[in-house]
Motif scaffolding. Structure first.
Motif, short mmCIF file in Angstrom:
data_model
loop_
_atom_site.label_atom_id
_atom_site.label_comp_id
_atom_site.label_asym_id
_atom_site.label_seq_id
_atom_site.Cartn_x
_atom_site.Cartn_y
_atom_site.Cartn_z
N ASN A 67 0.80 -1.05 0.01
CA ASN A 67 -0.07 0.00 -0.08
C ASN A 67 0.81 1.36 0.00
O ASN A 67 1.60 1.41 1.02
N ASN A 68 1.10 2.12 -1.18
CA ASN A 68 1.69 3.17 -1.44
C ASN A 68 1.50 4.27 -0.11
O ASN A 68 2.64 5.01 0.19
N ASN A 69 0.20 4.44 0.30
CA ASN A 69 -0.12 5.22 1.55
C ASN A 69 0.30 4.79 2.90
O ASN A 69 0.09 5.49 3.68
N ALA A 70 0.56 3.38 3.09
CA ALA A 70 0.89 2.77 4.37
C ALA A 70 2.24 3.45 4.84
O ALA A 70 3.04 3.45 4.10
N PRO A 71 1.90 3.99 6.08
CA PRO A 71 3.13 4.53 6.75
C PRO A 71 4.29 3.50 6.97
O PRO A 71 3.87 2.25 7.04
N VAL A 81 -1.82 7.82 14.26
CA VAL A 81 -2.59 8.60 13.66
C VAL A 81 -2.94 7.82 12.19
O VAL A 81 -1.78 7.35 11.74
N ASP A 82 -4.03 7.75 11.75
CA ASP A 82 -4.53 6.95 10.53
C ASP A 82 -5.12 8.14 9.59
O ASP A 82 -5.93 8.52 10.21
N GLY A 106 -7.86 16.01 3.94
CA GLY A 106 -7.70 14.70 4.72
C GLY A 106 -8.81 14.24 5.65
O GLY A 106 -9.27 15.10 6.37
N ILE A 107 -8.98 13.02 5.77
CA ILE A 107 -9.93 12.41 6.84
C ILE A 107 -9.00 11.86 7.90
O ILE A 107 -8.15 10.90 7.40
#
Length: 193
Positions: A67-71, A81-82, A106-107
């Motif tokens: 997942n490219n957005n996964a930290p 924080v998510d 952002g959500i």
């Protein structure tokens, strides 16, 4: 004559009760809050859609695979924080010297119970990977409890930017604990269209 959203600066029709860009309630004094802006059936539908979206994001983020957005979760810090980046917007100003403003929506799916010590750094990049500019804010000044996306990371420049992607970093104790990157849809930026 038109209204201007006090939160994001978007020009709105005179009868607007909320900003169509950032969701900010314009008539807070008169309306008594966000719930009064919608008829009950509409509010019910909006809540169901929001729950389905948040549930879908949770399922996708907890699934296997890259997942490219996964930290990056290789350090020992608790990742409290998510964030889901909903998009990047922008506008230009003709008053005085011409300026250009970018902001991120952002959500915040989850945040720590105590926001003190957490910062949000929002950095805008061009297609060459060069930094256009950034804004660092305290998470406690950015976040509030809402089901709608929150606008933050306002960066203003006098040089016409050509943004390609945004990176949002969550910082605690001077250390990046979460990082999210998203391609920018330039159709949402007024001065590029």
């Amino acid at each position: 004559m038109s209204k201007i959203c006090p939160k994001c600066g978007k020009e709105l029709p005179d009868d607007a009760r909320f900003c169509m860009d950032c969701g900010y309630t314009i008539d807070k004094q008169e309306s008594g809050g966000l719930l009064n802006n919608f008829p009950l059936p509409t509010l019910f539908i909006v809540l169901i859609v929001a729950i389905l979206i948040i549930g879908g994001v949770f399922i996708l983020s907890s699934g296997s695979g890259d997942n490219n957005n996964a930290p990056d979760r290789t350090d020992e810090v608790t990742h409290a924080v998510d964030l889901t980046i909903a998009g990047v917007g922008g506008w230009d100003s003709d008053s005085g010297k011409k300026s250009y403003t970018l902001y991120t929506e952002g959500i915040f799916n989850s945040v720590p119970g105590n926001l003190k010590g957490y910062n949000v750094k929002t950095t805008y990049y061009d297609s060459n990977g060069s930094e256009i500019g950034h804004e660092t804010e305290k998470l406690e000044n950015v976040y509030y409890d809402t089901e709608f996306s929150i606008s933050f990371g306002y960066y203003t420049t006098y040089k016409l930017p050509d943004p390609d992607h945004v990176k949002v970093e969550i910082i605690n104790g001077g250390k990046v604990i979460d990082s999210y990157t998203e391609q920018i849809d330039t159709n949402k930026i007024d001065y590029l269209n």
